[in-house]
Motif scaffolding. Structure first.
Motif, PDB file in Angstrom:
ATOM      1  N   VAL A  13      -5.360  53.070  -5.876  1.00  5.17           N
ATOM      2  CA  VAL A  13      -4.057  52.278  -7.374  1.00  5.17           C
ATOM      3  C   VAL A  13      -5.421  51.836  -8.022  1.00  5.17           C
ATOM      4  N   PRO A  14      -5.907  50.520  -6.990  1.00  8.30           N
ATOM      5  CA  PRO A  14      -7.159  49.908  -8.106  1.00  8.30           C
ATOM      6  C   PRO A  14      -8.268  50.091  -7.870  1.00  8.30           C
ATOM      7  N   LEU A  15      -8.754  51.381  -7.410  1.00  8.06           N
ATOM      8  CA  LEU A  15      -9.869  52.597  -7.401  1.00  8.06           C
ATOM      9  C   LEU A  15      -9.899  53.042  -9.021  1.00  8.06           C
ATOM     10  N   SER A  19     -12.202  52.326 -12.201  1.00 13.80           N
ATOM     11  CA  SER A  19     -12.721  53.414 -12.720  1.00 13.80           C
ATOM     12  C   SER A  19     -12.644  53.342 -14.222  1.00 13.80           C
ATOM     13  N   LEU A  20     -10.757  52.956 -14.319  1.00  8.96           N
ATOM     14  CA  LEU A  20     -10.448  53.211 -15.983  1.00  8.96           C
ATOM     15  C   LEU A  20     -11.453  51.886 -16.814  1.00  8.96           C
ATOM     16  N   VAL A  21     -10.887  50.745 -16.227  1.00 10.78           N
ATOM     17  CA  VAL A  21     -11.556  49.438 -17.121  1.00 10.78           C
ATOM     18  C   VAL A  21     -13.380  49.761 -17.019  1.00 10.78           C
ATOM     19  N   ILE A 107     -17.230  45.315 -10.537  1.00 13.32           N
ATOM     20  CA  ILE A 107     -16.520  46.419 -10.066  1.00 13.32           C
ATOM     21  C   ILE A 107     -17.465  47.276  -8.762  1.00 13.32           C
ATOM     22  N   ILE A 108     -18.903  47.397  -9.586  1.00 14.77           N
ATOM     23  CA  ILE A 108     -19.916  48.062  -8.531  1.00 14.77           C
ATOM     24  C   ILE A 108     -19.214  46.962  -7.410  1.00 14.77           C
ATOM     25  N   THR A 109     -19.136  45.659  -7.147  1.00 14.64           N
ATOM     26  CA  THR A 109     -19.515  45.525  -5.528  1.00 14.64           C
ATOM     27  C   THR A 109     -17.732  45.794  -4.645  1.00 14.64           C
ATOM     28  N   LEU A 110     -16.749  45.519  -5.996  1.00 16.99           N
ATOM     29  CA  LEU A 110     -15.623  45.668  -5.115  1.00 16.99           C
ATOM     30  C   LEU A 110     -15.292  47.673  -4.519  1.00 16.99           C
ATOM     31  N   SER A 111     -15.550  48.076  -5.716  1.00 19.65           N
ATOM     32  CA  SER A 111     -15.069  49.413  -5.724  1.00 19.65           C
ATOM     33  C   SER A 111     -15.368  50.079  -4.087  1.00 19.65           C
ATOM     34  N   PRO A 112     -16.897  49.888  -3.349  1.00 19.57           N
ATOM     35  CA  PRO A 112     -17.025  49.846  -2.360  1.00 19.57           C
ATOM     36  C   PRO A 112     -16.493  49.267  -1.034  1.00 19.57           C
ATOM     37  N   LEU A 113     -15.666  47.911  -1.207  1.00 17.27           N
ATOM     38  CA  LEU A 113     -15.649  47.046  -0.508  1.00 17.27           C
ATOM     39  C   LEU A 113     -13.099  47.343  -0.213  1.00 17.27           C
ATOM     40  N   LEU A 114     -12.807  47.888  -1.957  1.00 17.10           N
ATOM     41  CA  LEU A 114     -11.905  48.183  -1.962  1.00 17.10           C
ATOM     42  C   LEU A 114     -12.199  49.742  -0.725  1.00 17.10           C
TER      43      LEU A 114
END
Length: 200
Positions: A13-15, A19-21, A107-114
């Motif tokens: 869901v957050p991913l 991606s939309l943002v 987003i680049i940093t957060l996405s792999p962590l999610l």
């Protein structure tokens, strides 16, 4: 697609939101930078000032809503102190050019962590199944592993697909900054030349 999101677990869901943002910012920035290619007009503006036509040059600077033309227009209007005026305008315009880039960086940093968090949760689910003595149900164990792998893949995909446009936009900001410095310096010289001609 919906089944894929469901299998990936709640981390999808957050991913999906990331991606939309990211897509929204990328489209907006592409549209913005499409308007910045006005070097031909900037050349004409400097030429008009050199030829003693600052009024025509000021009119031409309003021909397009581009950062470079806005800065040159401010320099012409504030001919008494063009350097300071253009420096202040450049700070404002460069800030506008960087708009949205911190979001992409996050987003680049957060996405792999999610994605990693989804992996950990999926693996925990698998181990819980194993501790409950469900080794005879391999599908129950592999379901958690599949959830973990889907979340990881999604996180990396979002990060990679955001990283390339982010680097492109960062390079464009640096290039536009150099172009602004170049034409602002040339305009300053042209204005000084006109001032000296008036005094003699």
């Amino acid at each position: 697609m919906l089944q894929f999101l469901i299998k990936g677990g709640w981390a999808m869901v957050p991913l999906l939101i990331c991606s939309l943002v990211s897509l929204t910012v990328i489209i907006e920035r592409l549209y913005f930078f499409r308007k910045t290619a006005v070097n031909g007009l900037a050349e004409q503006i400097v030429g008009l000032v050199k030829n003693g036509q600052p009024g025509e040059a000021a009119r031409l600077s309003k021909a397009a809503a581009a950062p470079l033309l806005n800065i040159l227009g401010v320099g012409i209007e504030q001919a008494g102190s063009p350097v300071k005026a253009m420096e202040a305008a450049a700070i404002a315009e460069i800030t506008l050019m960087k708009r949205g880039l911190p979001v992409l960086d996050t987003i680049i940093t957060l996405s792999p962590l999610l994605g990693l968090l989804g992996t950990i949760i999926g693996m925990i689910s698998s181990f819980q199944v194993m501790t409950l003595g469900s080794l005879a149900q391999p599908h129950a164990i592999t379901g958690g592993v599949a959830e973990a792998l889907i979340a990881t893949a999604a996180g990396i995909t979002v990060a990679v697909s955001t990283l390339i446009p982010y680097n492109y936009f960062t390079a464009r900001v640096e290039k536009e900054t150099e172009v602004i410095e170049y034409y602002a310096t040339r305009l300053e010289v042209a204005l000084d030349t006109q001032l000296l001609r008036r005094e003699t």
